[in-house]
Design a protein around this motif. Structure first.
Motif, PDB file in Angstrom:
ATOM      1  N   ALA A 233       0.832  -1.199   0.000  1.00 48.22           N
ATOM      2  CA  ALA A 233       0.000   0.000   0.000  1.00 48.22           C
ATOM      3  C   ALA A 233       0.872   1.257   0.000  1.00 48.22           C
ATOM      4  O   ALA A 233       1.979   1.262   0.544  1.00 48.22           O
ATOM      5  N   LEU A 234       0.357   2.296  -0.604  1.00 50.49           N
ATOM      6  CA  LEU A 234       1.071   3.573  -0.656  1.00 50.49           C
ATOM      7  C   LEU A 234       1.386   4.067   0.755  1.00 50.49           C
ATOM      8  O   LEU A 234       2.472   4.575   1.027  1.00 50.49           O
ATOM      9  N   ARG A 235       0.459   3.880   1.684  1.00 51.20           N
ATOM     10  CA  ARG A 235       0.658   4.294   3.077  1.00 51.20           C
ATOM     11  C   ARG A 235       1.856   3.589   3.696  1.00 51.20           C
ATOM     12  O   ARG A 235       2.622   4.190   4.448  1.00 51.20           O
ATOM     13  N   GLN A 236       2.029   2.302   3.385  1.00 49.25           N
ATOM     14  CA  GLN A 236       3.169   1.547   3.914  1.00 49.25           C
ATOM     15  C   GLN A 236       4.484   2.113   3.366  1.00 49.25           C
ATOM     16  O   GLN A 236       5.455   2.277   4.103  1.00 49.25           O
ATOM     17  N   ALA A 237       4.508   2.393   2.078  1.00 49.55           N
ATOM     18  CA  ALA A 237       5.717   2.947   1.458  1.00 49.55           C
ATOM     19  C   ALA A 237       6.041   4.317   2.047  1.00 49.55           C
ATOM     20  O   ALA A 237       7.190   4.597   2.379  1.00 49.55           O
ATOM     21  N   GLU A 238       5.042   5.165   2.172  1.00 51.33           N
ATOM     22  CA  GLU A 238       5.260   6.512   2.717  1.00 51.33           C
ATOM     23  C   GLU A 238       5.803   6.453   4.142  1.00 51.33           C
ATOM     24  O   GLU A 238       6.746   7.162   4.485  1.00 51.33           O
ATOM     25  N   GLY A 239       5.192   5.615   4.979  1.00 47.37           N
ATOM     26  CA  GLY A 239       5.641   5.509   6.362  1.00 47.37           C
ATOM     27  C   GLY A 239       7.063   4.990   6.473  1.00 47.37           C
ATOM     28  O   GLY A 239       7.872   5.511   7.245  1.00 47.37           O
ATOM     29  N   THR A 240       7.393   3.990   5.683  1.00 50.50           N
ATOM     30  CA  THR A 240       8.726   3.412   5.721  1.00 50.50           C
ATOM     31  C   THR A 240       9.771   4.393   5.223  1.00 50.50           C
ATOM     32  O   THR A 240      10.829   4.558   5.834  1.00 50.50           O
ATOM     33  N   ILE A 241       9.483   5.066   4.136  1.00 48.31           N
ATOM     34  CA  ILE A 241      10.424   6.045   3.589  1.00 48.31           C
ATOM     35  C   ILE A 241      10.682   7.156   4.597  1.00 48.31           C
ATOM     36  O   ILE A 241      11.825   7.559   4.814  1.00 48.31           O
TER      37      ILE A 241
ATOM     38  N   ALA B 154      10.961  -2.217  12.065  1.00 50.41           N
ATOM     39  CA  ALA B 154      10.188  -3.457  12.008  1.00 50.41           C
ATOM     40  C   ALA B 154       9.566  -3.809  13.356  1.00 50.41           C
ATOM     41  O   ALA B 154       8.454  -4.336  13.412  1.00 50.41           O
ATOM     42  N   ARG B 155      10.267  -3.516  14.447  1.00 52.20           N
ATOM     43  CA  ARG B 155       9.776  -3.908  15.766  1.00 52.20           C
ATOM     44  C   ARG B 155       8.855  -2.888  16.414  1.00 52.20           C
ATOM     45  O   ARG B 155       7.888  -3.245  17.087  1.00 52.20           O
ATOM     46  N   TYR B 156       9.178  -1.602  16.257  1.00 50.73           N
ATOM     47  CA  TYR B 156       8.495  -0.585  17.052  1.00 50.73           C
ATOM     48  C   TYR B 156       7.653   0.418  16.273  1.00 50.73           C
ATOM     49  O   TYR B 156       7.005   1.264  16.883  1.00 50.73           O
TER      50      TYR B 156
ATOM     51  N   THR C   6       4.264   1.428   9.231  1.00 50.35           N
ATOM     52  CA  THR C   6       4.671   0.654   8.052  1.00 50.35           C
ATOM     53  C   THR C   6       3.641  -0.377   7.630  1.00 50.35           C
ATOM     54  O   THR C   6       3.850  -1.082   6.647  1.00 50.35           O
ATOM     55  N   GLY C   7       2.549  -0.468   8.372  1.00 52.30           N
ATOM     56  CA  GLY C   7       1.564  -1.491   8.051  1.00 52.30           C
ATOM     57  C   GLY C   7       2.094  -2.882   8.336  1.00 52.30           C
ATOM     58  O   GLY C   7       1.780  -3.833   7.627  1.00 52.30           O
ATOM     59  N   SER C   8       2.941  -3.002   9.341  1.00 52.20           N
ATOM     60  CA  SER C   8       3.513  -4.277   9.796  1.00 52.20           C
ATOM     61  C   SER C   8       4.458  -4.930   8.794  1.00 52.20           C
ATOM     62  O   SER C   8       4.553  -6.153   8.726  1.00 52.20           O
ATOM     63  N   LEU C   9       5.192  -4.136   8.028  1.00 53.49           N
ATOM     64  CA  LEU C   9       6.217  -4.710   7.160  1.00 53.49           C
ATOM     65  C   LEU C   9       7.301  -5.328   8.026  1.00 53.49           C
ATOM     66  O   LEU C   9       7.631  -4.811   9.089  1.00 53.49           O
ATOM     67  N   ASP C  10       7.876  -6.435   7.568  1.00 54.78           N
ATOM     68  CA  ASP C  10       8.952  -7.062   8.338  1.00 54.78           C
ATOM     69  C   ASP C  10      10.318  -6.551   7.857  1.00 54.78           C
ATOM     70  O   ASP C  10      10.404  -5.761   6.925  1.00 54.78           O
ATOM     71  N   GLU C  11      11.366  -7.016   8.523  1.00 51.72           N
ATOM     72  CA  GLU C  11      12.719  -6.540   8.216  1.00 51.72           C
ATOM     73  C   GLU C  11      13.123  -6.826   6.775  1.00 51.72           C
ATOM     74  O   GLU C  11      13.780  -6.004   6.141  1.00 51.72           O
TER      75      GLU C  11
END
Length: 71
Positions: free
Chosen positions: A14-22, A35-37, A42-47
């Motif tokens: 999802a776009l939201r996951q990409a935005e949050g991670t970036i 990944a942990r906190y 990130t929408g629960s993306l893993d490492e």
């Protein structure tokens, strides 16, 4: 297409996951920390999924302005 949209489409997230991670990576957060906190951002993306943002097999950035790489 923005870098975020490109990553979202190619990683099939999802776009939201990409935005949050970036955002978190740009803030200097480490992958294990994200990944942990920061699962809510990130929408629960893993490492492994997050690592795809940072590394490219050839080590060449596709988005030099953000320092992000595409796998």
């Amino acid at each position: 297409m923005t870098a975020t949209e490109f990553i979202s489409k190619n990683l099939q997230i999802a776009l939201r996951q990409a935005e949050g991670t970036i955002t978190l990576l740009d803030e200097g957060c480490t992958i294990p920390f994200i990944a942990r906190y920061r699962k809510e951002r990130t929408g629960s993306l893993d490492e492994v999924q997050i690592e795809r943002y940072k590394k490219h097999p050839q080590g060449e950035p596709i988005f030099p302005e953000t320092g992000l790489f595409y796998f």
